[in-house]
Design a protein around this motif. Sequence first.
Motif, mmCIF file in Angstrom:
data_model
loop_
_atom_site.group_PDB
_atom_site.id
_atom_site.type_symbol
_atom_site.label_atom_id
_atom_site.label_comp_id
_atom_site.label_asym_id
_atom_site.label_seq_id
_atom_site.Cartn_x
_atom_site.Cartn_y
_atom_site.Cartn_z
ATOM 1 N N LEU A 75 0.826 -1.201 0.000
ATOM 2 C CA LEU A 75 0.000 0.000 0.000
ATOM 3 C C LEU A 75 0.863 1.255 0.000
ATOM 4 O O LEU A 75 0.675 2.166 -0.831
ATOM 5 N N ALA A 86 2.758 1.592 -3.272
ATOM 6 C CA ALA A 86 1.886 2.087 -4.340
ATOM 7 C C ALA A 86 1.623 3.574 -4.184
ATOM 8 O O ALA A 86 1.502 4.310 -5.171
ATOM 9 N N LEU A 88 -4.534 1.477 -5.633
ATOM 10 C CA LEU A 88 -4.910 0.062 -5.665
ATOM 11 C C LEU A 88 -6.403 -0.138 -5.865
ATOM 12 O O LEU A 88 -6.826 -1.143 -6.465
#
Length: 398
Positions: free
Chosen positions: A28, A31, A278
Amino acid sequence: MKTEGVKKNMLILTACLLATLFLFLVVLFAAGGLFQTKTYLQPWDKTYAKNFKDPRIRLAAYGLLAANGHNMQPWIIKLDKKDAMTFYLFADPERMSLQADPEARQLMVTQGTFLDYVAVAGQSIGFSVSITLFPKGTYDENHLQHSMTVQPVAKIQLKKAAPKPSPLFNSIYIPDTNREAYQSKKLTAAQTLAIEALGDSQDVETHVYQDRKNVQTLGKIAMDSAEIEAQTKRVMDEAAAIFRANEYQKNQTRYGFSLEGQGTSGFKLYFMQGLITLFPFLNSDKASADLMIQSTRTALDHTPAYAMITTEENSRASQVKSGMIYSRLTLTAAHLGLAVQPVSQALEEYPEMHDPYQNIHHLYAPNGQTIQMLVRIGTPTKTVPQSMRRDIIDLIKH
């Protein structure tokens, strides 16, 4: 034995869950760009402009930090080939916001913000700056975009001079927009005088409103117009198209909107960017509209005063001049410990905004003036991060 086996299995399951959670958080934050260098912030470094020996490019690098509509940075620089102390500023027609700014008025205001940063920086580092607006004539409004490519907004001539340090110069590095809540205290008499003195008596005026009635009236106009914009799909789609969801996108395309513009910073920034990267559905049209309305309402509920810039006429030159005054306002406000945020949706000239536009002009510009900028102003409760900026070399055209 069964009890021990169950405990062992529970420990293994817990360990697996924690490992999965840890791996998810790593993915996470990766990203979201936690581990990437923010090259899009390089122009904010105080050594950046000094890297350019050509004084025209150096001063343009300071201008690059100015406030600009939708953070499109719609500036083109052309260096005079015969005079090493002269350059020209052009508006970039490819960076127009055709839905939110169909008349290109905000685009012209943005040209003025650039010019004033150049003037302030020039004085501080040892150049007198002479600015001539529309030196080759104003635009052909019937062929506006083409006209922008051939008609410069300004001719900027430099002359070496003794540096005159200005307290406003340091304010160039402070973000021009702060969308956070402001303290409830009003501006002092000295602060109000300093802001209102910025206007050019011949054409441009600056007003501060902080009495209860005007704060309520302007707050309602700002809120109503923000809700209209949030409900106008083509305008919101235009904004969504220039939203940069993570550090990679911001480094690749160093203009437009990002979560920093909403005041998000620190680990929360990377967490939110990771989620949107995401799971893009989290940044749906409805989510964006709801967030805009919510954040606007929160900001307006914590606004002690508004400042307004008006012009006697609405010519292209007047629009540019109002942008120059707006830059001086943001720099002066920062020097005085104040912050500002444009809340100018009611001034936009598309059909859905007709009623708020007419209303605010009826109330605050009854003698035919044009309101060029409406901003909330006050003492900030938080600092905000700097926003994306392009490399100055990308603005230079031959």
